[in-house]
Write an enzyme that holds these catalytic residues in place. Structure first.
Site, PDB file in Angstrom:
ATOM      1  N   LYS A   1      -1.809  -2.389   7.579  1.00  0.00           N
ATOM      2  CA  LYS A   1      -3.221  -2.227   7.900  1.00  0.00           C
ATOM      3  C   LYS A   1      -3.589  -3.167   9.043  1.00  0.00           C
ATOM      4  O   LYS A   1      -3.205  -4.336   9.049  1.00  0.00           O
ATOM      5  CB  LYS A   1      -4.072  -2.539   6.670  1.00  0.00           C
ATOM      6  CG  LYS A   1      -5.529  -2.141   6.822  1.00  0.00           C
ATOM      7  CD  LYS A   1      -6.268  -2.294   5.512  1.00  0.00           C
ATOM      8  CE  LYS A   1      -7.714  -1.830   5.631  1.00  0.00           C
ATOM      9  NZ  LYS A   1      -8.436  -1.948   4.346  1.00  0.00           N
TER      10      LYS A   1
ATOM     11  N   ARG B   1      -0.756  -2.045  -6.617  1.00  0.00           N
ATOM     12  CA  ARG B   1      -0.984  -3.213  -5.761  1.00  0.00           C
ATOM     13  C   ARG B   1      -1.957  -4.186  -6.423  1.00  0.00           C
ATOM     14  O   ARG B   1      -1.763  -5.398  -6.375  1.00  0.00           O
ATOM     15  CB  ARG B   1      -1.518  -2.723  -4.410  1.00  0.00           C
ATOM     16  CG  ARG B   1      -1.795  -3.804  -3.374  1.00  0.00           C
ATOM     17  CD  ARG B   1      -2.089  -3.095  -2.055  1.00  0.00           C
ATOM     18  NE  ARG B   1      -2.860  -3.907  -1.137  1.00  0.00           N
ATOM     19  CZ  ARG B   1      -2.333  -4.743  -0.236  1.00  0.00           C
ATOM     20  NH1 ARG B   1      -1.027  -4.897  -0.174  1.00  0.00           N
ATOM     21  NH2 ARG B   1      -3.106  -5.428   0.578  1.00  0.00           N
TER      22      ARG B   1
ATOM     23  N   TYR C   1      -9.209 -10.883  -6.731  1.00  0.00           N
ATOM     24  CA  TYR C   1      -8.335 -10.806  -7.900  1.00  0.00           C
ATOM     25  C   TYR C   1      -8.581 -11.943  -8.883  1.00  0.00           C
ATOM     26  O   TYR C   1      -8.222 -11.840 -10.050  1.00  0.00           O
ATOM     27  CB  TYR C   1      -6.871 -10.761  -7.464  1.00  0.00           C
ATOM     28  CG  TYR C   1      -6.583  -9.509  -6.690  1.00  0.00           C
ATOM     29  CD1 TYR C   1      -6.530  -8.275  -7.326  1.00  0.00           C
ATOM     30  CD2 TYR C   1      -6.431  -9.530  -5.307  1.00  0.00           C
ATOM     31  CE1 TYR C   1      -6.302  -7.109  -6.620  1.00  0.00           C
ATOM     32  CE2 TYR C   1      -6.208  -8.370  -4.586  1.00  0.00           C
ATOM     33  CZ  TYR C   1      -6.145  -7.158  -5.252  1.00  0.00           C
ATOM     34  OH  TYR C   1      -5.945  -6.001  -4.540  1.00  0.00           O
TER      35      TYR C   1
ATOM     36  N   HIS D   1      -3.573  -9.420   3.786  1.00  0.00           N
ATOM     37  CA  HIS D   1      -5.018  -9.434   3.974  1.00  0.00           C
ATOM     38  C   HIS D   1      -5.379 -10.258   5.207  1.00  0.00           C
ATOM     39  O   HIS D   1      -4.864 -11.365   5.399  1.00  0.00           O
ATOM     40  CB  HIS D   1      -5.719 -10.051   2.756  1.00  0.00           C
ATOM     41  CG  HIS D   1      -5.791  -9.138   1.583  1.00  0.00           C
ATOM     42  ND1 HIS D   1      -5.987  -9.579   0.289  1.00  0.00           N
ATOM     43  CD2 HIS D   1      -5.695  -7.782   1.492  1.00  0.00           C
ATOM     44  CE1 HIS D   1      -6.023  -8.552  -0.536  1.00  0.00           C
ATOM     45  NE2 HIS D   1      -5.842  -7.452   0.176  1.00  0.00           N
TER      46      HIS D   1
ATOM     47  N   HIS E   1      -2.933   2.646  -5.556  1.00  0.00           N
ATOM     48  CA  HIS E   1      -3.452   1.304  -5.277  1.00  0.00           C
ATOM     49  C   HIS E   1      -3.548   0.449  -6.537  1.00  0.00           C
ATOM     50  O   HIS E   1      -3.615  -0.784  -6.461  1.00  0.00           O
ATOM     51  CB  HIS E   1      -4.807   1.391  -4.587  1.00  0.00           C
ATOM     52  CG  HIS E   1      -5.021   0.334  -3.551  1.00  0.00           C
ATOM     53  ND1 HIS E   1      -4.281   0.262  -2.389  1.00  0.00           N
ATOM     54  CD2 HIS E   1      -5.872  -0.725  -3.512  1.00  0.00           C
ATOM     55  CE1 HIS E   1      -4.680  -0.786  -1.672  1.00  0.00           C
ATOM     56  NE2 HIS E   1      -5.639  -1.399  -2.338  1.00  0.00           N
TER      57      HIS E   1
ATOM     58  N   ARG F   1       0.864  -1.177   0.000  1.00  0.00           N
ATOM     59  CA  ARG F   1       0.000   0.000   0.000  1.00  0.00           C
ATOM     60  C   ARG F   1       0.900   1.226   0.000  1.00  0.00           C
ATOM     61  O   ARG F   1       2.019   1.192   0.507  1.00  0.00           O
ATOM     62  CB  ARG F   1      -0.900   0.015   1.240  1.00  0.00           C
ATOM     63  CG  ARG F   1      -1.789  -1.226   1.375  1.00  0.00           C
ATOM     64  CD  ARG F   1      -2.536  -1.216   2.693  1.00  0.00           C
ATOM     65  NE  ARG F   1      -3.427  -2.378   2.837  1.00  0.00           N
ATOM     66  CZ  ARG F   1      -3.078  -3.541   3.376  1.00  0.00           C
ATOM     67  NH1 ARG F   1      -1.837  -3.699   3.853  1.00  0.00           N
ATOM     68  NH2 ARG F   1      -3.941  -4.536   3.459  1.00  0.00           N
TER      69      ARG F   1
END
Length: 300
Positions: free
Chosen positions: A158, A227, A259, A250, A224, A133
């Site tokens: 995150k 990514r 994805y 994640h 983004h 990120r």
């Protein structure tokens, strides 16, 4: 907001929320106060409701942006003011998930070639080559680059989670060239203008916008997007979802599975059950010709 702002910031810190989340919540709370020009202590459910309607009807905010404002105001009243009954009714709008446009490897190359500075090239290639990120990229420190094990240590990602991700050889070479040219003085790999600060995320966004125009790319490009491209290209190369989840950081594999929906290569490689049918649907060529001859005889 003065002292109330400081108290809210302290409450956010006590909940372990990230710096970016704290800044966002404080900005939303400040917008709420500015709208009425009076302290939240003097307002309640009616003002909250009218302000949220204002966001929807007049400012035309998306569901995702509305939800951020709702969360910030809920926190303000529930935790900082100790009046949860004023916001207990505030819910979340359903967010329509749209599939992102994915840059091809060739488009990533053109984007890198359109960037003027070595520093920005290093930032963009770090985001694409390691799947970071933009906030993770700008907060990297020199010691986070482990050239012995060829990994990057991502700190306080995150959810305040640390992780390791890959360090591609091409990225390592570019980072070395950048370091030799710039010699960043502090621990920050990509420092800002003032000592002890990091580069602003908005600066990266502006550079990408200019590079997109120079490269004449028809797709929307944000930090983004890099990514997204990293994840999609790895998936198309055969990387399994669990490994990709770890690399991206994640918390849920559901986020990673997105994805699989945006990769044309993955879709093309998946065989339709229609192609496995042993018999064709409808009459074969011989039966069709015989049927046509019978119709002609009847017509004659």
């Amino acid at each position: 907001m003065g002292k109330l702002r400081d108290k809210m910031d302290e409450d956010l810190r006590l909940r372990g929320l990230s710096l970016n989340t704290r800044k966002t919540y404080l900005r939303c709370a400040r917008a709420f106060v500015k709208h009425y020009r009076k302290s939240p202590t003097e307002m309640g459910k009616a003002e909250v409701r009218d302000f949220l309607l204002h966001l929807v009807d007049e400012r035309k905010l998306t569901a995702a942006s509305y939800n951020v404002y709702g969360a910030a105001i809920r926190f303000l009243y529930s935790h900082t003011l100790g009046r949860p009954e004023e916001v207990a009714w505030v819910g979340q709008m359903r967010v329509t998930r749209r599939l992102p446009a994915i840059l091809s490897p060739e488009e990533v190359e053109r984007l890198l070639g359109a960037l003027k500075s070595l520093k920005m090239q290093a930032i963009v290639l770090t985001a694409y080559g390691a799947g970071l990120r933009v906030s993770e990229v700008v907060h990297l420190e020199v010691t986070d680059i482990d050239s012995q094990r060829m990994v990057i240590h991502v700190r306080h990602g995150k959810g305040n989670r640390d992780r390791y991700t890959m360090l591609p050889q091409r990225l390592l070479e570019l980072l070395r060239a950048y370091f030799q040219q710039k010699r960043p003085p502090g621990p920050q790999l990509f420092p800002g203008r003032r000592p002890g600060t990091v580069l602003q995320r908005a600066t990266v966004s502006k550079a990408l916008k200019k590079a997109r125009e120079v490269a004449k790319l028809g797709k929307r490009v944000t930090p983004h997007s890099l990514r997204h491209a990293f994840a999609t290209h790895l998936l198309e190369a055969g990387t399994d979802l669990r490994t990709l989840q770890v690399l991206l950081g994640h918390a849920s594999i559901t986020s990673t599975a997105l994805y699989a929906q945006v990769s044309p290569a993955m879709i093309r490689k998946t065989k339709s059950p229609a192609d496995r049918l042993r018999k064709a649907v409808g009459p074969g060529p011989k039966r069709a010709r015989a049927r046509d001859r019978a119709r002609l005889r009847r017509a004659g």
